[in-house]
Write an enzyme that holds these catalytic residues in place. Structure first.
Site, mmCIF file in Angstrom:
data_model
loop_
_atom_site.group_PDB
_atom_site.id
_atom_site.type_symbol
_atom_site.label_atom_id
_atom_site.label_comp_id
_atom_site.label_asym_id
_atom_site.label_seq_id
_atom_site.Cartn_x
_atom_site.Cartn_y
_atom_site.Cartn_z
ATOM 1 N N CYS A 1 -29.000 -165.421 27.008
ATOM 2 C CA CYS A 1 -29.349 -165.107 25.616
ATOM 3 C C CYS A 1 -30.839 -165.308 25.379
ATOM 4 O O CYS A 1 -31.512 -164.459 24.787
ATOM 5 C CB CYS A 1 -28.550 -165.980 24.651
ATOM 6 S SG CYS A 1 -26.823 -165.477 24.465
ATOM 7 N N THR B 1 -8.977 -152.343 30.035
ATOM 8 C CA THR B 1 -8.886 -153.807 30.011
ATOM 9 C C THR B 1 -7.596 -154.252 29.329
ATOM 10 O O THR B 1 -6.954 -155.226 29.752
ATOM 11 C CB THR B 1 -10.108 -154.404 29.284
ATOM 12 O OG1 THR B 1 -11.285 -153.941 29.942
ATOM 13 C CG2 THR B 1 -10.081 -155.920 29.318
ATOM 14 N N HIS C 1 -4.982 -154.088 31.801
ATOM 15 C CA HIS C 1 -5.066 -155.261 32.690
ATOM 16 C C HIS C 1 -4.405 -156.471 32.037
ATOM 17 O O HIS C 1 -3.719 -157.247 32.691
ATOM 18 C CB HIS C 1 -6.526 -155.593 33.004
ATOM 19 C CG HIS C 1 -7.084 -154.824 34.159
ATOM 20 N ND1 HIS C 1 -6.755 -155.093 35.465
ATOM 21 C CD2 HIS C 1 -7.947 -153.788 34.195
ATOM 22 C CE1 HIS C 1 -7.398 -154.252 36.258
ATOM 23 N NE2 HIS C 1 -8.122 -153.450 35.517
#
Lengths: 348, 348
Positions: A96, A39, A42
């Site tokens: 959540c 990541t 990226h």
């Protein structure tokens, strides 16, 4: 202190910054090591500029020790070895409330959406800390976060002892998944294009196949898996390569009612053989980040020596060499490079 | 007796044939009604010529009564109302041994891979029979098999009371899934392109949306589902349309850790938004045919009036009109057409 910033334009810069004291409920960490993740590459490539404010201190695969405690923090002492589970959820969204806080609909991924670990002193909310055992080196502990990704993938697949698993793609996460799956009692075959990576993976005791050159096993990878599983197909297939062709072929390895876990990130829609998904009643699962139990299991596995940490860490370099570390990883010349964040710090 | 044959070249023929006596372990059924299925239309189109030997007696959505018992058959009497679960498994392949006989790796689907129900007298293995209650009409009982498909899809999705489900595609199977899902206690929204079908589905008490013209709900179907589910997304999405665009968009309706069931047959690989599958940790499930408990549940639902059987049966026609029935269905002019197999039979 020294801190590294993603400055846009494929550039990482390193400069002096004033460390802030930890706020209420925060802990200040003396960051020891920080691993560079796919990541992060990226981000460097600019693909995530819409999400990342420049200049940004990134980094989320880390280890360190507690350096200072903010107001109201209990249960921690200066010097405690720690890592961070870099997920800040809102606790109120439908995900959540349904118990899936790790993929909160408004998740703040610390190190991407808010400042990360590539700095000498890092302040994080105390509830993100995860305690490390004194027996685990801080270098190996920098692998806790990617190992937790692998644990999450394996747990999501409901892999059971004796299962047969195929891992497509032998980069760092693929190897970690293979190692975690083995520690869970599964037999594992890894499929990897790169010759050098195949050699390294074979050295770790895994069967590894080349999807292009079938001479090594004198049959196609599908035929190999068919024979290996006595005509059934694999219980679980992990797609970790990110390649469109791998997605298309992945279903051919899976048994009736087998599971395919999509681990790699596929920014574009990929053709999927839904006829095969239907015919064999396959299950295709998305798996993202981790839960706290994945972190705890990852620490346990690293501490027990079940993860080939030394084989995965190609190099450890000081913060001043961060640009070349990013460049080497982008060029595919390394598995995992750790940044020694303390090296060169005045207060190291 | 009269029997209908698929004769190749998009043609169904009807002719006289000599009924065979039931073999050992077989039961001879006087077939009452046979519904024409999407798979039968695929056979007529020639797409399945590699699998179907011409001329072939097809048909597998049926009801009838026991006409004669073969040697060694116990537990059945002449006149008993029955339907057939048209799956003959080998019992020895890895899928069978793992408990998934309904999708045996060498499955014989009776009515496709071996002779079917479009004949006055049909011999089948006694263990394929499923008993019908006397309270269920034989016309409605011809819907047991497609209803069992819907029950299987809903059970595979683990749909729970209070769940919110989206059904993409309002053909016969889509409507059956919607009805079964409702009977399981779910709230259901159906998405359907065809104006007439939408009217009929609304008449059955379902919310039905047009994916193209959003004026009916003054918002996109995704926005509608978002609002309906208070920002969470649907628990389950059933893809029953067979359209590539529907597959691509289906994931946008699903909640975090939601389920997408692929019911429709997609002969070509379809682009799937794996980024969304990853981001929301979605679960994509293949679902094929049914298990005996699905048949038993389907009979229970039809007998209780929970399935809109009369609304689904567009017409009932004699065997002699089978070609026009196939043509009307191929042209999309009907939902379900039943063939009255006894009409015109000498011994009817």
């Amino acid at each position: 202190m020294l801190a590294a910033h993603y400055a846009g334009n494929r550039t990482m810069t390193v400069g002096e910054a004033e460390p802030a004291p930890p706020g209420p409920g925060q802990v200040q960490i003396a960051v020891a090591y920080n691993g560079i993740c796919g990541t992060d590459l990226h981000i460097l490539s600019g693909h995530m500029d819409a999400r990342v404010d420049v200049p940004a201190i990134i980094g989320h695969e880390m280890s360190g020790t507690v350096a200072a405690l903010g107001e109201g923090v209990e249960g921690w002492a200066v010097g405690d070895p720690v890592t961070v589970m870099p997920l800040a959820w809102d606790g109120t969204c439908p995900a959540c409330l349904a118990g899936n806080r790790h993929i909160c609909q408004n998740l703040d991924f610390v190190g991407i959406d808010s400042p990360g670990a590539l700095q000498g002193r890092w302040n994080v909310d105390a509830n993100l800390l995860v305690r490390l055992p004194g027996t685990l080196s801080l270098q190996h502990a920098a692998l806790v976060e990617p190992t937790a990704v692998a644990v999450h993938d394996v747990r999501r697949a409901e892999l059971a002892p004796g299962d047969k698993a195929v891992v497509i793609g032998g980069g760092p996460i693929g190897v970690l998944i293979a190692a975690v799956a083995r520690s869970f009692g599964a037999e594992v075959v890894v499929i990897e294009l790169d010759d050098k990576r195949r050699e390294r993976i074979a050295d770790l005791g895994f069967t590894v196949l080349d999807p292009r050159d079938d001479t090594a096993v004198e049959k196609s990878t599908v035929a190999y898996v068919e024979e290996w599983t006595e005509g059934a197909g694999a219980d679980v297939v992990f797609e970790v390569s990110g390649a469109a062709a791998a997605v298309l072929g992945a279903v051919d390895y899976a048994k009736v009612r087998g599971t395919l876990v999509v681990v790699a990130i596929h920014p574009e829609p990929r053709p999927v053989n839904l006829q095969r998904v239907f015919w064999r009643e396959l299950r295709l699962l998305g798996a993202r980040v981790y839960q706290r139990e994945d972190f705890e299991k990852a620490i346990e596995l690293l501490d027990a020596g079940d993860i080939p940490a030394d084989a995965l860490i190609t190099a450890t370099v000081p913060l001043s060499e961060i640009q070349s570390a990013f460049d080497a990883l982008t060029a595919g010349e390394a598995m995992k490079i750790l940044i020694d964040v303390q090296a060169g710090q005045e207060n190291a």
